[in-house]
Design a protein around this motif. Structure first.
Motif, PDB file in Angstrom:
ATOM      1  N   ALA A  86     -31.801 -26.565  29.507  1.00  0.00           N
ATOM      2  CA  ALA A  86     -32.742 -28.033  29.886  1.00  0.00           C
ATOM      3  C   ALA A  86     -31.906 -29.160  30.322  1.00  0.00           C
ATOM      4  CB  ALA A  86     -33.328 -28.239  28.726  1.00  0.00           C
ATOM      5  N   LYS A  87     -30.773 -29.482  29.682  1.00  0.00           N
ATOM      6  CA  LYS A  87     -30.248 -30.719  29.943  1.00  0.00           C
ATOM      7  C   LYS A  87     -29.404 -30.661  31.230  1.00  0.00           C
ATOM      8  CE  LYS A  87     -25.975 -33.191  28.910  1.00  0.00           C
ATOM      9  NZ  LYS A  87     -24.741 -33.197  28.180  1.00  0.00           N
ATOM     10  N   GLU A  88     -28.598 -29.320  31.349  1.00  0.00           N
ATOM     11  CA  GLU A  88     -28.166 -29.254  32.825  1.00  0.00           C
ATOM     12  C   GLU A  88     -29.091 -29.143  34.153  1.00  0.00           C
ATOM     13  OE1 GLU A  88     -25.483 -25.942  32.011  1.00  0.00           O
ATOM     14  OE2 GLU A  88     -23.958 -27.320  31.014  1.00  0.00           O
ATOM     15  N   MET A  89     -29.979 -28.398  33.903  1.00  0.00           N
ATOM     16  CA  MET A  89     -31.030 -28.269  34.708  1.00  0.00           C
ATOM     17  C   MET A  89     -31.627 -29.538  35.260  1.00  0.00           C
ATOM     18  SD  MET A  89     -34.683 -26.167  35.180  1.00  0.00           S
ATOM     19  CE  MET A  89     -34.022 -24.661  35.008  1.00  0.00           C
ATOM     20  N   ALA A  90     -31.829 -30.480  34.235  1.00  0.00           N
ATOM     21  CA  ALA A  90     -32.420 -31.879  34.454  1.00  0.00           C
ATOM     22  C   ALA A  90     -31.299 -32.795  35.075  1.00  0.00           C
ATOM     23  CB  ALA A  90     -32.756 -32.486  32.888  1.00  0.00           C
ATOM     24  N   LEU A  91     -30.155 -32.431  34.603  1.00  0.00           N
ATOM     25  CA  LEU A  91     -29.001 -33.485  35.501  1.00  0.00           C
ATOM     26  C   LEU A  91     -29.022 -33.064  36.992  1.00  0.00           C
ATOM     27  CD1 LEU A  91     -26.063 -33.054  32.836  1.00  0.00           C
ATOM     28  CD2 LEU A  91     -27.397 -35.408  33.555  1.00  0.00           C
ATOM     29  N   VAL A  92     -29.180 -31.843  37.201  1.00  0.00           N
ATOM     30  CA  VAL A  92     -29.306 -31.409  38.662  1.00  0.00           C
ATOM     31  C   VAL A  92     -30.445 -31.902  39.476  1.00  0.00           C
ATOM     32  CG1 VAL A  92     -29.362 -29.346  40.161  1.00  0.00           C
ATOM     33  CG2 VAL A  92     -27.761 -29.327  38.320  1.00  0.00           C
TER      34      VAL A  92
END
Lengths: 198, 198
Positions: A86-92
Motif C-alpha cells: 500500500a505505502k509503496e504503491m501510493a508513493l508511486v
C-alpha cells in the motif's frame, strides 16, 4: 495488444517506452491527429474522451496513459514497476498524479503552445513548469529515481514532458539533478527515444 | 493517522469521505489556507508541493488526494475499493486521472474562479466542464457506478468537484445519469457531506 498512437505525443511515448522496457510485443495503430482522426466516431468508440493513447488488449480497451502504465506494470512488471504494498504503491501513484496535473499544466502545455500552436496561457504554463521542476529537482537531490531507489512507472510517467521541456522553451539547465535522472532513464536496458529526444 | 485538511477543499473532502466509508479513525489537522499556512516551511516539510491534503501515517507522509485514496483502499479496503487485478485496477485508475486532469481543469477550476476568485480562464473551464460531464453522463447511462458495478475509489475521486459544479456556475440539470450517480454515492453507508453539499 494494439496501441493507438501518435508519434509526437509524450503520453503515447511513455506507453511505447514501458512496452519496450518490459519487452512486450505490440501492434502500433497510427492515429492521424492533424486530420482529427482521434475525434472520429470510430476512435471515440475506443476512447470516448477522444484522447491518445488507448491500448486494446483482447476484448477491452483502456484509455489514459497513466492507467495504461498501471495495467502493463501490474500485468507484466512483477511488482517491480508498480509495487503491491500500500505505502509503496501510493508513493508511486503520487507521481502519476503529478504527471497528469502539474507536469501537464506546466511543461506539456508550454510545449503544446510553442510546438503545436495550441491556445495556452503560456505565462501560467511557464510558472507552473518552474515550480514543479524546482520541487522535483530538490526531491532528486538525494535520489537517483523518484521513489524506491529503482525505476518505476513514477519515472516513466513524469519523464517525457520533462525531457521535452526545451520544446516549450523551458530550459533544464538550472535543474542538474533532473538532468542526471534523465540520464539514468536513458541508460535503462531497452530504452527507446522519441522524436525530439536522443 | 493525521489528515492535513482544509474544510472547503474537494480534494480534502474526498479523503475525509473515504476515511468515513472505511470507518477509519483519524485526527484532522486544519491548515489555514487563507493565511497561506500551506506554503509555510513547516507544511512544506510535509508536502513540498504546498498542496492539500496530506496524510501522515506513522513515519511517512503522503501527498496528493488520488494517491491517498489508493493508499487507504489498498491498506484498508480489502480489494473492494481498489481491485488487485491488472485490468480492473487500470479501469479504476483511468478515473483517478480524469479527476486530476479533466475534472480539475473543468468544474474544479470553474469553482475556484467563482468561489475563491482564482485567476482562471473561465471560458476554457466551462468548455472542459461541459465536455467531460457529457462523456461521464453518457458513460453512466448503462451503469450505476463508474466501473465494476460497485462503488470504488474511481467514484470517490470524481465525485466532489462534479457534485460541487454549481459553485462554479455549471448546472448539472442536463446530466440526469450523473444526478442519479450522485444520489447513489449519497446513499453509501457512512456517507458524510461537505460544506456546500447535502
Amino acid at each position: 495488444m494494439k496501441l493507438y498512437n501518435a508519434e509526437f505525443s509524450g503520453n503515447c511515448y511513455k506507453v511505447r517506452l514501458l512496452l519496450s522496457l518490459l519487452d512486450i510485443d505490440r501492434e502500433i495503430v497510427p492515429i492521424d491527429i492533424i486530420n482529427k482522426e482521434h475525434k472520429s466516431p470510430k476512435y471515440l468508440s475506443k476512447n470516448p474522451l477522444g484522447e491518445l493513447p488507448a491500448l486494446e488488449d483482447g476484448a477491452h480497451t483502456l484509455r489514459d496513459s497513466q492507467a495504461i502504465l498501471v495495467y502493463l506494470a501490474k500485468k507484466y512488471g512483477k511488482d517491480v514497476w508498480l509495487p503491491n504494498n500500500a505505502k509503496e504503491m501510493a508513493l508511486v501513484t503520487q507521481w502519476l498524479s503529478t504527471a497528469c496535473n502539474d507536469i501537464a499544466r506546466g511543461p506539456m502545455d508550454a510545449r503544446a503552445h510553442y510546438k503545436f500552436k495550441f491556445d495556452v496561457d503560456i505565462k501560467k504554463a511557464r510558472e507552473k513548469s518552474i515550480s514543479i521542476l524546482t520541487v522535483i529537482d530538490k526531491h532528486l537531490a538525494a535520489r537517483e529515481w523518484l521513489e524506491l531507489n529503482r525505476a518505476t512507472i513514477a519515472d516513466i510517467a513524469c519523464f517525457p514532458y520533462i525531457a521535452l521541456a526545451h520544446e516549450g522553451n523551458i530550459s533544464l539547465e538550472p535543474y542538474t539533478n533532473i538532468q542526471k535522472w534523465i540520464g539514468n532513464i536513458k541508460k535503462l536496458p531497452n530504452y527507446i527515444p522519441m522524436p525530439g529526444l536522443d
